[in-house]
Design a protein around this motif. Structure first.
Motif, PDB file in Angstrom:
ATOM      1  N   ALA A   3       0.957  -1.267   0.012  1.00  0.00           N
ATOM      2  CA  ALA A   3       0.108   0.070   0.045  1.00  0.00           C
ATOM      3  C   ALA A   3       0.684   1.282   0.001  1.00  0.00           C
ATOM      4  CB  ALA A   3      -0.970   0.015   1.112  1.00  0.00           C
ATOM      5  N   GLU A   4       2.091   1.324   0.639  1.00  0.00           N
ATOM      6  CA  GLU A   4       2.856   2.427   0.832  1.00  0.00           C
ATOM      7  C   GLU A   4       3.371   2.914  -0.527  1.00  0.00           C
ATOM      8  OE1 GLU A   4       5.338  -0.361   3.209  1.00  0.00           O
ATOM      9  OE2 GLU A   4       3.384  -0.164   2.575  1.00  0.00           O
ATOM     10  N   ASP A   5       3.353   2.098  -1.512  1.00  0.00           N
ATOM     11  CA  ASP A   5       3.918   2.286  -2.809  1.00  0.00           C
ATOM     12  C   ASP A   5       2.555   2.899  -3.802  1.00  0.00           C
ATOM     13  OD1 ASP A   5       6.374  -0.271  -2.967  1.00  0.00           O
ATOM     14  OD2 ASP A   5       6.270   1.752  -2.169  1.00  0.00           O
ATOM     15  N   LEU A   6       1.527   2.758  -3.343  1.00  0.00           N
ATOM     16  CA  LEU A   6       0.499   3.347  -4.207  1.00  0.00           C
ATOM     17  C   LEU A   6       0.628   4.738  -4.659  1.00  0.00           C
ATOM     18  CD1 LEU A   6      -2.758   1.527  -2.553  1.00  0.00           C
ATOM     19  CD2 LEU A   6      -1.718   1.075  -4.803  1.00  0.00           C
ATOM     20  N   VAL A   7       0.630   5.414  -3.825  1.00  0.00           N
ATOM     21  CA  VAL A   7       0.723   6.757  -3.942  1.00  0.00           C
ATOM     22  C   VAL A   7       2.194   7.514  -3.213  1.00  0.00           C
ATOM     23  CG1 VAL A   7      -0.680   8.917  -3.899  1.00  0.00           C
ATOM     24  CG2 VAL A   7      -1.554   6.975  -3.899  1.00  0.00           C
ATOM     25  N   PRO A   8       3.283   7.339  -3.887  1.00  0.00           N
ATOM     26  CA  PRO A   8       4.585   7.724  -3.426  1.00  0.00           C
ATOM     27  C   PRO A   8       4.754   9.388  -2.950  1.00  0.00           C
ATOM     28  CG  PRO A   8       4.964   7.255  -5.613  1.00  0.00           C
ATOM     29  CD  PRO A   8       3.512   6.724  -5.190  1.00  0.00           C
ATOM     30  N   GLU A   9       3.917  10.018  -3.744  1.00  0.00           N
ATOM     31  CA  GLU A   9       3.902  11.515  -3.332  1.00  0.00           C
ATOM     32  C   GLU A   9       3.416  11.785  -1.781  1.00  0.00           C
ATOM     33  OE1 GLU A   9       2.237  10.026  -5.754  1.00  0.00           O
ATOM     34  OE2 GLU A   9       1.482  11.342  -6.944  1.00  0.00           O
ATOM     35  N   ILE A  10       2.418  11.006  -1.397  1.00  0.00           N
ATOM     36  CA  ILE A  10       1.973  11.153  -0.235  1.00  0.00           C
ATOM     37  C   ILE A  10       2.681  10.375   0.790  1.00  0.00           C
ATOM     38  CG2 ILE A  10      -0.029  10.712   1.540  1.00  0.00           C
ATOM     39  CD1 ILE A  10      -1.815  11.121  -0.917  1.00  0.00           C
ATOM     40  N   VAL A  11       3.624  11.017   1.670  1.00  0.00           N
ATOM     41  CA  VAL A  11       4.389  10.438   2.602  1.00  0.00           C
ATOM     42  C   VAL A  11       3.970  10.034   3.953  1.00  0.00           C
ATOM     43  CG1 VAL A  11       6.685  10.751   3.934  1.00  0.00           C
ATOM     44  CG2 VAL A  11       6.498  11.776   1.548  1.00  0.00           C
ATOM     45  N   GLY A  12       4.068   8.653   4.334  1.00  0.00           N
ATOM     46  CA  GLY A  12       3.590   8.096   5.429  1.00  0.00           C
ATOM     47  C   GLY A  12       3.303   6.739   5.513  1.00  0.00           C
ATOM     48  N   ILE A  13       3.354   5.905   6.469  1.00  0.00           N
ATOM     49  CA  ILE A  13       3.127   4.594   6.627  1.00  0.00           C
ATOM     50  C   ILE A  13       2.047   4.028   7.783  1.00  0.00           C
ATOM     51  CG2 ILE A  13       5.332   3.655   5.917  1.00  0.00           C
ATOM     52  CD1 ILE A  13       5.808   3.718   9.214  1.00  0.00           C
ATOM     53  N   SER A  14       1.436   5.241   8.314  1.00  0.00           N
ATOM     54  CA  SER A  14       0.473   4.769   9.497  1.00  0.00           C
ATOM     55  C   SER A  14      -0.708   4.138   8.713  1.00  0.00           C
ATOM     56  CB  SER A  14       0.156   6.174  10.093  1.00  0.00           C
ATOM     57  OG  SER A  14      -0.483   6.936   9.206  1.00  0.00           O
ATOM     58  N   PRO A  15      -1.442   3.385   9.356  1.00  0.00           N
ATOM     59  CA  PRO A  15      -2.720   2.652   8.959  1.00  0.00           C
ATOM     60  C   PRO A  15      -3.698   4.021   8.148  1.00  0.00           C
ATOM     61  CG  PRO A  15      -2.410   1.842  11.042  1.00  0.00           C
ATOM     62  CD  PRO A  15      -1.316   2.916  10.854  1.00  0.00           C
ATOM     63  N   LYS A  16      -3.635   5.117   8.760  1.00  0.00           N
ATOM     64  CA  LYS A  16      -4.683   6.121   8.378  1.00  0.00           C
ATOM     65  C   LYS A  16      -4.067   6.402   6.879  1.00  0.00           C
ATOM     66  CE  LYS A  16      -7.042   8.141  12.017  1.00  0.00           C
ATOM     67  NZ  LYS A  16      -6.967   7.236  13.041  1.00  0.00           N
ATOM     68  N   ILE A  17      -2.932   6.611   6.802  1.00  0.00           N
ATOM     69  CA  ILE A  17      -2.241   7.082   5.505  1.00  0.00           C
ATOM     70  C   ILE A  17      -2.142   6.031   4.479  1.00  0.00           C
ATOM     71  CG2 ILE A  17       0.057   7.841   4.381  1.00  0.00           C
ATOM     72  CD1 ILE A  17      -1.554  10.160   5.580  1.00  0.00           C
ATOM     73  N   LYS A  18      -2.133   4.917   4.897  1.00  0.00           N
ATOM     74  CA  LYS A  18      -2.365   3.810   3.808  1.00  0.00           C
ATOM     75  C   LYS A  18      -3.954   3.813   3.446  1.00  0.00           C
ATOM     76  CE  LYS A  18       1.195   0.630   5.600  1.00  0.00           C
ATOM     77  NZ  LYS A  18       1.528  -0.653   6.238  1.00  0.00           N
ATOM     78  N   ALA A  19      -4.856   3.829   4.415  1.00  0.00           N
ATOM     79  CA  ALA A  19      -6.203   3.985   3.790  1.00  0.00           C
ATOM     80  C   ALA A  19      -6.367   5.239   3.008  1.00  0.00           C
ATOM     81  CB  ALA A  19      -6.886   3.951   5.162  1.00  0.00           C
ATOM     82  N   LEU A  20      -5.664   6.279   3.213  1.00  0.00           N
ATOM     83  CA  LEU A  20      -6.023   7.260   2.350  1.00  0.00           C
ATOM     84  C   LEU A  20      -5.294   6.996   1.019  1.00  0.00           C
ATOM     85  CD1 LEU A  20      -6.691  10.489   2.489  1.00  0.00           C
ATOM     86  CD2 LEU A  20      -4.144  11.002   2.927  1.00  0.00           C
ATOM     87  N   LYS A  21      -4.313   6.405   1.114  1.00  0.00           N
ATOM     88  CA  LYS A  21      -3.460   6.301  -0.347  1.00  0.00           C
ATOM     89  C   LYS A  21      -4.616   5.312  -1.338  1.00  0.00           C
ATOM     90  CE  LYS A  21       1.175   6.461   1.377  1.00  0.00           C
ATOM     91  NZ  LYS A  21       2.309   6.724   0.419  1.00  0.00           N
ATOM     92  N   GLN A  22      -5.089   4.129  -0.637  1.00  0.00           N
ATOM     93  CA  GLN A  22      -6.182   3.453  -1.425  1.00  0.00           C
ATOM     94  C   GLN A  22      -7.150   4.184  -1.782  1.00  0.00           C
ATOM     95  OE1 GLN A  22      -5.910   0.032  -1.571  1.00  0.00           O
ATOM     96  NE2 GLN A  22      -4.934  -0.861   0.258  1.00  0.00           N
ATOM     97  N   GLN A  23      -7.679   5.135  -0.898  1.00  0.00           N
ATOM     98  CA  GLN A  23      -8.908   6.036  -1.630  1.00  0.00           C
ATOM     99  C   GLN A  23      -8.559   6.853  -2.421  1.00  0.00           C
ATOM    100  OE1 GLN A  23     -10.323   8.573   1.741  1.00  0.00           O
ATOM    101  NE2 GLN A  23     -12.651   8.660   0.698  1.00  0.00           N
ATOM    102  N   VAL A  24      -7.451   7.404  -2.495  1.00  0.00           N
ATOM    103  CA  VAL A  24      -6.759   8.207  -3.632  1.00  0.00           C
ATOM    104  C   VAL A  24      -6.854   7.529  -4.934  1.00  0.00           C
ATOM    105  CG1 VAL A  24      -4.712   9.360  -4.604  1.00  0.00           C
ATOM    106  CG2 VAL A  24      -5.508   9.986  -2.131  1.00  0.00           C
ATOM    107  N   ARG A  25      -6.261   6.197  -4.739  1.00  0.00           N
ATOM    108  CA  ARG A  25      -6.402   5.456  -6.052  1.00  0.00           C
ATOM    109  C   ARG A  25      -7.690   4.970  -6.560  1.00  0.00           C
ATOM    110  NH1 ARG A  25      -1.010   4.194  -7.998  1.00  0.00           N
ATOM    111  NH2 ARG A  25      -2.232   3.255  -9.706  1.00  0.00           N
ATOM    112  N   GLN A  26      -8.742   4.928  -5.660  1.00  0.00           N
ATOM    113  CA  GLN A  26      -9.869   4.710  -5.929  1.00  0.00           C
ATOM    114  C   GLN A  26     -10.694   5.659  -6.542  1.00  0.00           C
ATOM    115  OE1 GLN A  26     -11.494   3.455  -2.220  1.00  0.00           O
ATOM    116  NE2 GLN A  26     -10.811   1.134  -2.565  1.00  0.00           N
TER     117      GLN A  26
END
Ligand SMILES: Nc1ncnc2c1ncn2[C@@H]1O[C@H](COP(=O)(O)OP(=O)(O)OP(=O)(O)O)[C@@H](O)[C@H]1O
Ligand SMILES: [Mg+2]
Length: 320
Positions: A3-26
């Motif tokens: 998940a942390e590679d989904l959106v590299p421009e958003i820096v972060g590895i917390s569960p909240k940021i991982k969820a945010l990256k997934q949402q950004v992709r969707q």
């Protein structure tokens, strides 16, 4: 893919940021309007740019505009453009931001700030998908994805009549919430490294080490009211001042102690106690008008009465 590679421009590895990256992709994969909510400095623009970059519109422009405190006449000519002679200072034709963003995305920041009169015009543009320049007669069809952001409590603005609900429903097909930094302190070390690199290049100071562990503890405990932007400013001070950079945070931490302590009080209460207290506060806030209070709490009137009885909120009953 992790998940942390989904959106590299958003820096972060917390569960909240991982969820945010997934949402950004969707959200990027669909082509609907997006409303981005979050505190000041939390990274709303970073998220908007990431959505654009991962969308089918990536090769077309990303155009941003802050709507903060712009007078109504100016925002119209900014967004829609104008023809020569449309008003006194309009000597030349101006292409508005909607047209500049053609094929791409238009990011309207601080959307909670736009004047009511202009909200109606904006709504019409979103419905009709065409703009007319000020002083112009022809309409231009627009193919632009709208993203809007605000740190204002937008639902509250709607309830107060300061923001049109029909415009909100046009904008919030998707709602993305960017978490505050204090809700994801695990990301602090990674963000610090990111900013050390970013500013290390800019300031030609590429060898500055991150703060040592005891200091890192202080940084985790600090509430970061200015979120990632405040952390970035801290890193710049750290690079130039070293430990002294912490003094500013220590001073600021004392102003923020009170609200934080007030919030922590809830942590020692049961959910029922919290519910009872919130009901009392809302009633107070609605001058004990129970119909209004029930509406605000999202309860049927009858459920509110049941809760008043269950929690023995009698004193309020008498005052009605
Ligand atoms: N997750 C992140 N990764 C890397 N940089 C970030 C992240 N979040 C925020 N930033 C950086 O922090 C700063 C503030 O971010 P941004 O401008 O997106 O916040 P904002 O929520 O739009 O703030 P405001 O409410 O003031 O408009 C920027 O310099 C941005 O690059
Ligand atoms: Mg912003």
């Amino acid at each position: 893919m992790p998940a942390e590679d989904l959106v590299p421009e958003i820096v972060g590895i917390s569960p909240k940021i991982k969820a945010l990256k997934q949402q950004v992709r969707q959200v990027a994969a669909a082509d609907y309007p997006v409303l981005i909510l979050g505190e000041s400095g939390a990274g709303k623009e970073v998220v908007a740019r990431a959505i654009h970059r991962h969308s089918a519109r990536a090769a077309s422009p990303f155009v941003g505009q802050s709507c903060l405190a712009i007078p109504e006449t100016l925002i119209e000519s900014e967004l829609f453009g104008h023809e020569p002679g449309a008003f006194t200072d309009a000597r030349e034709r101006r292409i508005g931001l909607f047209e500049q963003a053609q094929g791409g995305s238009l990011f309207l920041d601080e959307i909670g700030d736009i004047p009511l009169g202009f909200q109606k015009r904006l709504l019409r543009v979103l419905q009709e998908r065409e703009v007319r320049r000020l002083g112009g007669t022809e309409a231009t069809a627009i193919n632009v994805r709208i993203m809007a952001a605000t740190n204002a409590p937008i639902e509250q603005l709607v309830a107060q009549g300061a923001f049109r609900s029909d415009l909100l429903y046009r904008l919030n097909t998707f709602e993305v919430r960017v978490p505050a930094l204090r809700q994801r302190v695990e990301d602090i070390p990674l963000l610090i490294d990111h900013f050390l690199k970013k500013h290390g290049v800019a300031y030609k100071m590429t060898n500055v080490a991150p703060p040592p562990p005891p200091m890192m503890e202080k940084l985790r405990a600090y509430p970061w009211p200015g979120n990632v932007r405040e952390l970035e400013n801290f890193v710049v001070r750290w690079m130039t001042l070293g430990e002294e950079a912490l003094d500013v945070l220590d001073r600021k931490a004392t102003y923020h102690l009170e609200p934080q302590d007030a919030n922590r009080r809830w942590l020692s209460m049961t959910l029922e106690e919290i519910e009872a207290e919130v009901i009392k506060m809302v009633l107070e806030d609605c001058s004990h008008n129970k119909t209004l209070a029930a509406k605000r709490l999202g309860l049927a009137r009858k459920s509110l009465y049941n809760k008043l009885e269950r929690y023995g909120i009698k004193e309020v009953e008498k005052r009605n």
